[in-house]
Write a protein that holds these residues in place. Structure first.
Motif, PDB file in Angstrom:
ATOM      1  N   ARG A  48     -46.216  32.055 -51.309  1.00 52.08           N
ATOM      2  CA  ARG A  48     -45.075  32.973 -51.190  1.00 52.08           C
ATOM      3  C   ARG A  48     -43.757  32.237 -51.469  1.00 52.08           C
ATOM      4  N   LEU A  49     -43.657  31.044 -50.915  1.00 47.94           N
ATOM      5  CA  LEU A  49     -42.423  30.279 -51.087  1.00 47.94           C
ATOM      6  C   LEU A  49     -42.214  29.919 -52.562  1.00 47.94           C
ATOM      7  N   LEU A  50     -43.271  29.462 -53.200  1.00 50.28           N
ATOM      8  CA  LEU A  50     -43.185  29.062 -54.605  1.00 50.28           C
ATOM      9  C   LEU A  50     -42.828  30.251 -55.488  1.00 50.28           C
ATOM     10  N   ARG A  51     -43.458  31.379 -55.212  1.00 52.40           N
ATOM     11  CA  ARG A  51     -43.222  32.562 -56.031  1.00 52.40           C
ATOM     12  C   ARG A  51     -41.770  33.021 -55.938  1.00 52.40           C
ATOM     13  N   LEU A  52     -41.209  32.913 -54.723  1.00 47.67           N
ATOM     14  CA  LEU A  52     -39.798  33.280 -54.538  1.00 47.67           C
ATOM     15  C   LEU A  52     -38.863  32.303 -55.237  1.00 47.67           C
ATOM     16  N   ARG A  53     -39.224  31.012 -55.192  1.00 47.26           N
ATOM     17  CA  ARG A  53     -38.290  29.979 -55.628  1.00 47.26           C
ATOM     18  C   ARG A  53     -38.372  29.652 -57.112  1.00 47.26           C
ATOM     19  N   LEU A  54     -39.455  30.079 -57.736  1.00 48.13           N
ATOM     20  CA  LEU A  54     -39.747  29.749 -59.131  1.00 48.13           C
ATOM     21  C   LEU A  54     -38.596  30.068 -60.080  1.00 48.13           C
ATOM     22  N   HIS A  55     -37.833  31.110 -59.780  1.00 47.88           N
ATOM     23  CA  HIS A  55     -36.785  31.539 -60.709  1.00 47.88           C
ATOM     24  C   HIS A  55     -35.388  31.195 -60.206  1.00 47.88           C
ATOM     25  N   ARG A  56     -35.320  30.192 -59.331  1.00 49.34           N
ATOM     26  CA  ARG A  56     -34.028  29.712 -58.826  1.00 49.34           C
ATOM     27  C   ARG A  56     -33.970  28.206 -59.037  1.00 49.34           C
ATOM     28  N   PRO A  57     -32.796  27.673 -59.354  1.00 46.42           N
ATOM     29  CA  PRO A  57     -32.738  26.247 -59.689  1.00 46.42           C
ATOM     30  C   PRO A  57     -32.768  25.296 -58.485  1.00 46.42           C
ATOM     31  N   GLN A  58     -32.499  25.779 -57.250  1.00 43.26           N
ATOM     32  CA  GLN A  58     -32.443  24.855 -56.111  1.00 43.26           C
ATOM     33  C   GLN A  58     -33.786  24.135 -55.949  1.00 43.26           C
ATOM     34  N   PRO A  59     -33.762  22.798 -55.923  1.00 40.36           N
ATOM     35  CA  PRO A  59     -35.027  22.065 -55.785  1.00 40.36           C
ATOM     36  C   PRO A  59     -35.603  22.222 -54.377  1.00 40.36           C
ATOM     37  N   LEU A  60     -36.878  21.966 -54.262  1.00 39.48           N
ATOM     38  CA  LEU A  60     -37.580  22.090 -52.983  1.00 39.48           C
ATOM     39  C   LEU A  60     -38.418  20.832 -52.796  1.00 39.48           C
ATOM     40  N   THR A  61     -38.299  20.211 -51.631  1.00 37.26           N
ATOM     41  CA  THR A  61     -39.105  19.018 -51.329  1.00 37.26           C
ATOM     42  C   THR A  61     -40.124  19.364 -50.259  1.00 37.26           C
ATOM     43  N   ILE A  62     -41.351  18.932 -50.476  1.00 37.14           N
ATOM     44  CA  ILE A  62     -42.414  19.223 -49.507  1.00 37.14           C
ATOM     45  C   ILE A  62     -43.153  17.921 -49.201  1.00 37.14           C
ATOM     46  N   LEU A  63     -43.297  17.622 -47.908  1.00 37.44           N
ATOM     47  CA  LEU A  63     -43.890  16.343 -47.496  1.00 37.44           C
ATOM     48  C   LEU A  63     -45.059  16.587 -46.559  1.00 37.44           C
ATOM     49  N   GLY A  64     -46.113  15.802 -46.735  1.00 35.89           N
ATOM     50  CA  GLY A  64     -47.277  15.903 -45.850  1.00 35.89           C
ATOM     51  C   GLY A  64     -47.938  14.546 -45.704  1.00 35.89           C
ATOM     52  N   PRO A  65     -49.122  14.520 -45.075  1.00 39.06           N
ATOM     53  CA  PRO A  65     -49.791  13.233 -44.825  1.00 39.06           C
ATOM     54  C   PRO A  65     -50.434  12.653 -46.094  1.00 39.06           C
ATOM     55  N   ASP A  66     -51.079  11.496 -45.934  1.00 36.09           N
ATOM     56  CA  ASP A  66     -51.781  10.823 -47.038  1.00 36.09           C
ATOM     57  C   ASP A  66     -52.588  11.806 -47.879  1.00 36.09           C
ATOM     58  N   GLY A  67     -52.495  11.689 -49.187  1.00 40.26           N
ATOM     59  CA  GLY A  67     -53.276  12.550 -50.082  1.00 40.26           C
ATOM     60  C   GLY A  67     -52.587  13.858 -50.407  1.00 40.26           C
ATOM     61  N   PHE A  68     -51.412  14.078 -49.822  1.00 41.27           N
ATOM     62  CA  PHE A  68     -50.747  15.386 -49.925  1.00 41.27           C
ATOM     63  C   PHE A  68     -50.240  15.677 -51.345  1.00 41.27           C
ATOM     64  N   VAL A  69     -49.797  14.648 -52.050  1.00 38.75           N
ATOM     65  CA  VAL A  69     -49.269  14.874 -53.405  1.00 38.75           C
ATOM     66  C   VAL A  69     -50.400  15.388 -54.310  1.00 38.75           C
ATOM     67  N   ASP A  70     -51.591  14.814 -54.160  1.00 37.57           N
ATOM     68  CA  ASP A  70     -52.743  15.290 -54.945  1.00 37.57           C
ATOM     69  C   ASP A  70     -53.084  16.733 -54.562  1.00 37.57           C
ATOM     70  N   GLN A  71     -52.995  17.042 -53.276  1.00 37.53           N
ATOM     71  CA  GLN A  71     -53.317  18.409 -52.837  1.00 37.53           C
ATOM     72  C   GLN A  71     -52.347  19.418 -53.450  1.00 37.53           C
ATOM     73  N   ILE A  72     -51.062  19.062 -53.506  1.00 41.58           N
ATOM     74  CA  ILE A  72     -50.064  19.956 -54.120  1.00 41.58           C
ATOM     75  C   ILE A  72     -50.335  20.089 -55.620  1.00 41.58           C
ATOM     76  N   GLN A  73     -50.670  18.970 -56.251  1.00 41.53           N
ATOM     77  CA  GLN A  73     -50.979  19.009 -57.683  1.00 41.53           C
ATOM     78  C   GLN A  73     -52.170  19.943 -57.946  1.00 41.53           C
ATOM     79  N   ASN A  74     -53.187  19.843 -57.092  1.00 39.50           N
ATOM     80  CA  ASN A  74     -54.358  20.717 -57.259  1.00 39.50           C
ATOM     81  C   ASN A  74     -53.991  22.183 -57.086  1.00 39.50           C
ATOM     82  N   ARG A  75     -53.143  22.446 -56.111  1.00 35.90           N
ATOM     83  CA  ARG A  75     -52.695  23.823 -55.870  1.00 35.90           C
ATOM     84  C   ARG A  75     -51.996  24.379 -57.110  1.00 35.90           C
ATOM     85  N   LEU A  76     -51.045  23.587 -57.638  1.00 40.01           N
ATOM     86  CA  LEU A  76     -50.290  24.032 -58.814  1.00 40.01           C
ATOM     87  C   LEU A  76     -51.214  24.184 -60.020  1.00 40.01           C
TER      88      LEU A  76
END
Ligand SMILES: [Zn+2]
Length: 328
Positions: A66-94
């Motif tokens: 929901r957050l991504l869908r809302l923000r996709l068409h706005r230029p404000q950047p978004l930072t998301i942080l989680g535990p070990d392995g989280f960057v790969d999990q976000i990449q898989n989601r995208l």
């Protein structure tokens, strides 16, 4: 004195865990956990600059869509942080979407993902919409041990807890606040202006009394004079958010360190103490453990959440168990 942020749980205590930190000045908010966000309006989600995710169990991250869908068409950047392995999990989601409609003429939205190992940020990557969310490695920010975000007015600290998997707990710590005596400004013949922010920064940085601030008219005023006459210091706000953690000695010590002296501690209280076998089987805290931890951390107020649905809508017992253990 004005408050910098107003924290509130997103859902009722049986819903998905999550805390929304609304900044009073400046259109901005920070989220802790990203499960069901339906109580938040699109306007509230547009203001989010950072999302701190405890771990990737669905009730803590399913709201990314929901957050991504809302923000996709706005230029404000978004930072998301989680535990070990989280960057790969976000990449898989995208990677689970088709982005063929995005190209270099699309809105320049960028999602930044970071992973924190309990001590420092170990990985950071940017996913730009214009590159169809391809992963671009970024240098990791150099921050003090245990810090995940540092800004002039506040810091966010984190600790990694054991939940069968790593689960992050967070603390928002506002730096010392300085308010201005208007009458003192008038007496000294000083106008209001951007120099006030510079003076506040010098005070926060602990500059010596002789340090000089330039005010309009090319006048210089010593910070010591300003400290004594113009500014009034008061401690900043301090909140902690703790969820999904086993009741172990190491977890208790880490939570107490993180939450010590907090104005408000938001902490899970999933089961009653009589059901502690369920709590240990699922690596969660009981209400009693939550209250004891809040007491050891000497917080001013404890707000329990993440109540198990097994208590069928009657949660007063859980809340009472937390209070009783807290006041002991
Ligand atoms: Zn979990």
């Amino acid at each position: 004195m004005s408050l910098l942020v107003q924290p509130r749980l997103i859902n009722d205590p049986t819903g998905d865990p999550g805390l929304y930190l609304d900044f009073q000045f400046g259109r901005r908010a920070i989220l802790f956990d990203l499960g069901d966000t339906s109580p938040l309006s699109p306007r509230e989600l547009f203001r989010v600059s950072h999302v701190f995710v405890s771990h990737a169990h669905m009730d803590h991250i399913a709201g990314l869509e929901r957050l991504l869908r809302l923000r996709l068409h706005r230029p404000q950047p978004l930072t998301i942080l989680g535990p070990d392995g989280f960057v790969d999990q976000i990449q898989n989601r995208l990677g689970s979407y088709s982005w063929n409609l995005l190209d270099d003429s699309s809105v320049d939205f960028r999602l930044v993902a970071q992973a924190f190992d309990g001590t420092r940020i170990t990985e950071a990557a940017e996913f730009p919409a214009r590159k169809r969310f391809a992963r671009l490695e970024m240098p990791v920010p150099s921050l003090a041990c245990g810090v995940v975000l540092s800004e002039p007015e506040f810091e966010v600290h984190a600790a990694a807890l054991d939940h069968g998997i790593p689960s992050l707990a967070f603390a928002f710590r506002q730096r010392e606040r300085f308010s201005v005596w208007r009458s003192a400004l008038d007496e000294l013949g000083l106008p209001v202006g951007p120099w006030i922010d510079e003076a506040k920064k010098a005070l926060r940085d602990g500059r010596g009394d002789e340090h000089e601030i330039t005010v309009p008219g090319a006048r210089k005023v010593q910070i010591g004079v300003l400290r004594r006459r113009v500014f009034r210091a008061s401690p900043g706000q301090n909140f902690a958010y703790v969820t999904d953690a086993a009741d172990t000695r190491a977890n208790r010590a880490r939570i107490v360190d993180l939450a010590r002296g907090a104005d408000q501690l938001f902490i899970e209280a999933v089961f009653l103490d009589e059901d502690r076998d369920f709590a240990s089987a699922t690596n969660h805290l009981t209400a009693r453990a939550a209250g004891e931890i809040a007491g050891s951390a000497d917080v001013r107020r404890v707000i329990p959440f993440h109540f198990s649905a097994r208590y069928g809508g009657s949660f007063s017992e859980l809340a009472e168990e937390v209070s009783a253990a807290f006041s002991r």
